[in-house]
Design a protein around this motif. Structure first.
Motif, mmCIF file in Angstrom:
data_model
loop_
_atom_site.group_PDB
_atom_site.id
_atom_site.type_symbol
_atom_site.label_atom_id
_atom_site.label_comp_id
_atom_site.label_asym_id
_atom_site.label_seq_id
_atom_site.Cartn_x
_atom_site.Cartn_y
_atom_site.Cartn_z
ATOM 1 N N GLU A 195 50.689 41.495 68.915
ATOM 2 C CA GLU A 195 49.587 42.006 69.725
ATOM 3 C C GLU A 195 49.784 43.493 70.047
ATOM 4 N N ALA A 196 51.039 43.874 70.375
ATOM 5 C CA ALA A 196 51.304 45.279 70.718
ATOM 6 C C ALA A 196 51.058 46.166 69.497
ATOM 7 N N CYS A 197 51.454 45.709 68.316
ATOM 8 C CA CYS A 197 51.254 46.517 67.105
ATOM 9 C C CYS A 197 49.763 46.616 66.778
ATOM 10 N N ARG A 198 49.056 45.500 66.943
ATOM 11 C CA ARG A 198 47.615 45.529 66.687
ATOM 12 C C ARG A 198 46.939 46.539 67.621
ATOM 13 N N ASP A 207 53.470 45.356 58.627
ATOM 14 C CA ASP A 207 52.603 45.392 57.438
ATOM 15 C C ASP A 207 51.218 44.852 57.768
ATOM 16 N N SER A 208 51.190 43.733 58.504
ATOM 17 C CA SER A 208 49.857 43.167 58.739
ATOM 18 C C SER A 208 49.073 44.007 59.744
ATOM 19 N N ALA A 209 49.775 44.742 60.641
ATOM 20 C CA ALA A 209 49.033 45.631 61.551
ATOM 21 C C ALA A 209 48.656 46.927 60.831
ATOM 22 N N GLY A 210 49.336 47.196 59.724
ATOM 23 C CA GLY A 210 49.061 48.412 58.951
ATOM 24 C C GLY A 210 49.535 49.666 59.670
ATOM 25 N N ILE A 211 50.711 49.585 60.322
ATOM 26 C CA ILE A 211 51.233 50.801 60.975
ATOM 27 C C ILE A 211 52.625 51.140 60.444
ATOM 28 N N GLU A 212 52.985 52.399 60.579
ATOM 29 C CA GLU A 212 54.323 52.831 60.182
ATOM 30 C C GLU A 212 55.319 52.363 61.237
ATOM 31 N N GLY A 213 56.580 52.178 60.805
ATOM 32 C CA GLY A 213 57.624 51.707 61.730
ATOM 33 C C GLY A 213 57.827 52.621 62.923
ATOM 34 N N ASP A 214 57.618 53.942 62.722
ATOM 35 C CA ASP A 214 57.947 54.855 63.827
ATOM 36 C C ASP A 214 56.910 54.857 64.950
ATOM 37 N N ARG A 215 55.856 54.023 64.831
ATOM 38 C CA ARG A 215 54.913 53.853 65.948
ATOM 39 C C ARG A 215 55.464 52.860 66.974
#
Ligand code: C2E
Ligand code: MG
Ligand code: MG
Length: 506
Positions: free
Chosen positions: A316-319, A359-367
């Motif tokens: 949820e946080a990544c989304r 991957d499923s949120a589509g963000i880079e790790g450094d976010r």
């Protein structure tokens, strides 16, 4: 012969439809036989064999019903009801004699569910039968064994002379039950957790309670992750009852999606702007109301529920950060901090799980920044360093939360591949006034310069006053978080704050 047949048919019929079918077949067969003989000029009596068949069948049915009420069909052992009855009966026998000490051992097979799920129910049944046989081999006539739940056995023993002897006996049983067993060429390893309760027979003796107390002690041993038998102590029951209610509600809450993430802004003390958010979980329980994490995270940790909950929090946080990133593009980009619990930290598939979530949120790790505490890493420092390095391999940022409050060793700090230290709010909150404020100020100053000397940036938590902020600015602390800037906000309110800031930037 017909009586015998009646008994066998009823005893062997496992289900009602089977019983009905078998009786109809036998009665029809008997009638057919008589009729056939009659047409051939012979004669066999119909009523006496029919009566013999039905009478013996009914008697066996009655016996079977009583037997099944008090026995476990799989192992043939006494069931919970039978054990409770015998324990209660024991007291009636003893009321007129002098009291004696009775012990109950409650034995739970660890990881039974995973064996059942992984190898199938037949393997599970085989395991239970083998364990019950092993237990029976080690009992004498004063020790009574029963199966009191799916993977739970209980033994009561009397008279007990020495409590320590019972503990040693329980340890011996634990050893016996942990010997490997073989199922279709595979070795199955299993261990058991044991709880023990003692009580004197007499007026206050209540057999079923004794079983319940041993059960509570067993759960306590599980909660403590203890491989040693746990003896029941007064007070454990009320604690346990409250905890179980909470655990049940937590499970329900998880299934019914009663959790919500709140977001507390992390402010750059240099620019005064939002640098990111810390995701803080909230439980909006239908039965208990709004609950803060301090009240349920420890129970979620203990019961392992933190694993699915933690996965949801990360997802949820990544989304959310992805959504905000798209709606409010910034430079530098917003960072989402997520707290990781000890149990999640020792989850073998953590790195893979986080990779999938990113991957499923589509963000880079450094976010994403994971907040861990020192105590989580001190159990096995080398393993922790290797895990942190693998997490860094995903590009993640790492920070040490509540720095200075847990068990730590400064000799390891430089080896942890972390980016940030978070100064705990208990230091920040006391550095302005109060008896030892000067000492707290020095602690905060030292942590900040320690962080800077190790090339880490520093976030001060729990900033509530302008004064604290000024002091932290003068110490070159990079970031701050606290009620002075904002309390943790619902996603809508956090979004409104971001929109407001965006507007003022334009
Ligand atoms: P934490 O990670 O140190 O989180 C900061 C806590 O300080 C939060 O409490 C926040 O509301 C509170 N706080 C922030 N600013 C101030 C302030 O100015 N004054 C005071 N007095 N308090 C402030 P919260 O949300 O109740 O969380 C408590 C703890 O529960 C967290 O401490 C964290 O250890 C744990 N927690 C919270 N959310 C999660 C989560 O999603 N997962 C895990 N594993 N643990 C969580
Ligand atoms: Mg935190
Ligand atoms: Mg903290």
């Amino acid at each position: 012969m017909w009586s015998l047949l009646g008994g066998v048919v009823v005893w062997r019929s496992q289900r009602l439809w089977m019983l009905g079918g078998n009786v109809i077949i036998v009665v029809a067969g008997l009638w057919g036989l008589c009729f056939l003989l009659f047409t051939q000029g012979g004669w066999v009596p119909l009523v006496p064999p029919l009566l013999a068949f039905l009478l013996s069948g009914t008697s066996v049915l009655a016996y079977k019903t009583v037997y099944q009420t008090y026995h476990d069909p799989l192992t043939g052992l006494a069931n919970r009801r039978s054990l409770e009855r015998k324990l209660q009966h024991l007291n009636h026998q003893n009321l007129n004699q002098c009291s004696e000490l009775v012990a109950v051992l409650f034995i739970d097979v660890n990881r039974f569910k995973s064996i059942n799920d992984g190898l199938g129910h037949q393997a599970g049944d085989y395991l239970l039968i083998t364990l019950s046989q092993r237990l029976q081999q080690h009992l004498d006539s004063s020790q009574h064994l029963g199966r009191v739940g799916g993977d739970e056995f209980a033994i009561w023993l009397k008279p007990v002379k020495d409590k320590q002897e019972v503990v040693r006996f329980a340890e011996k049983l634990q050893q016996v039950l942990s010997q490997p067993l073989y199922w279709q060429g595979q070795e199955i390893y299993t261990t058991v957790t044991v709880g023990i309760s003692f009580e004197e027979t007499g007026k206050n003796f209540h057999g079923p309670e004794l079983l319940r107390y041993a059960d509570i002690a067993m759960h306590k041993a599980k909660a403590l992750n203890s491989s040693r038998p746990q003896i029941f102590e007064p007070g454990m029951d009320t604690q346990a009852v409250q905890r179980w209610h909470l655990e049940t509600d937590l499970r329900l809450g998880l299934a019914q999606k009663e959790f919500q993430l709140y977001y507390q802004p992390i402010i750059s003390l240099k620019t005064g702007k939002i640098a990111g958010f810390e995701a803080l979980v909230r439980w909006n329980s239908k039965t208990r109301g709004f609950i803060s994490p301090g009240a349920f995270i420890p129970v979620a940790e203990e019961t392992g529920l933190i694993v699915p909950l933690g996965e949801w929090i990360l997802t949820e946080a990544c989304r959310q950060i992805r959504e905000w990133h798209e709606r409010f593009p910034r430079n530098p980009a917003l960072i989402m901090s997520v707290n990781l619990s000890g149990r999640q930290f020792s989850q073998p598939n953590l790195v893979k799980q986080i990779k999938t979530i990113l991957d499923s949120a589509g963000i880079e790790g450094d976010r994403l920044k994971l907040e861990i505490t020192e105590s989580m890493m001190m159990n096995d420092v080398e393993a922790a360093i290797s895990l942190l390095n693998r997490l860094k391999g995903l590009g993640l940022r790492l920070s040490i939360d509540d720095f200075g409050t847990g068990y730590s060793s400064l000799s390891y700090l430089h080896r942890f591949p972390v980016d940030t230290l978070k100064v705990d709010k208990s230091f920040v909150g006391r550095m302005e006034d109060g008896k030892d404020s000067h000492k707290y100020f020095q602690i905060v100053r030292t942590i900040i310069s320690l962080g800077h000397n190790l090339d880490l940036d520093v976030i001060a938590e729990g900033i509530e006053t302008e004064g604290q902020m000024k002091v932290l600015e003068s110490l070159n602390c990079e970031f701050g978080q606290g009620y002075l800037f904002s309390r943790p906000l619902s996603s809508e309110n956090a979004e409104a704050l971001l929109a407001e800031e965006n507007h003022s930037l334009l």
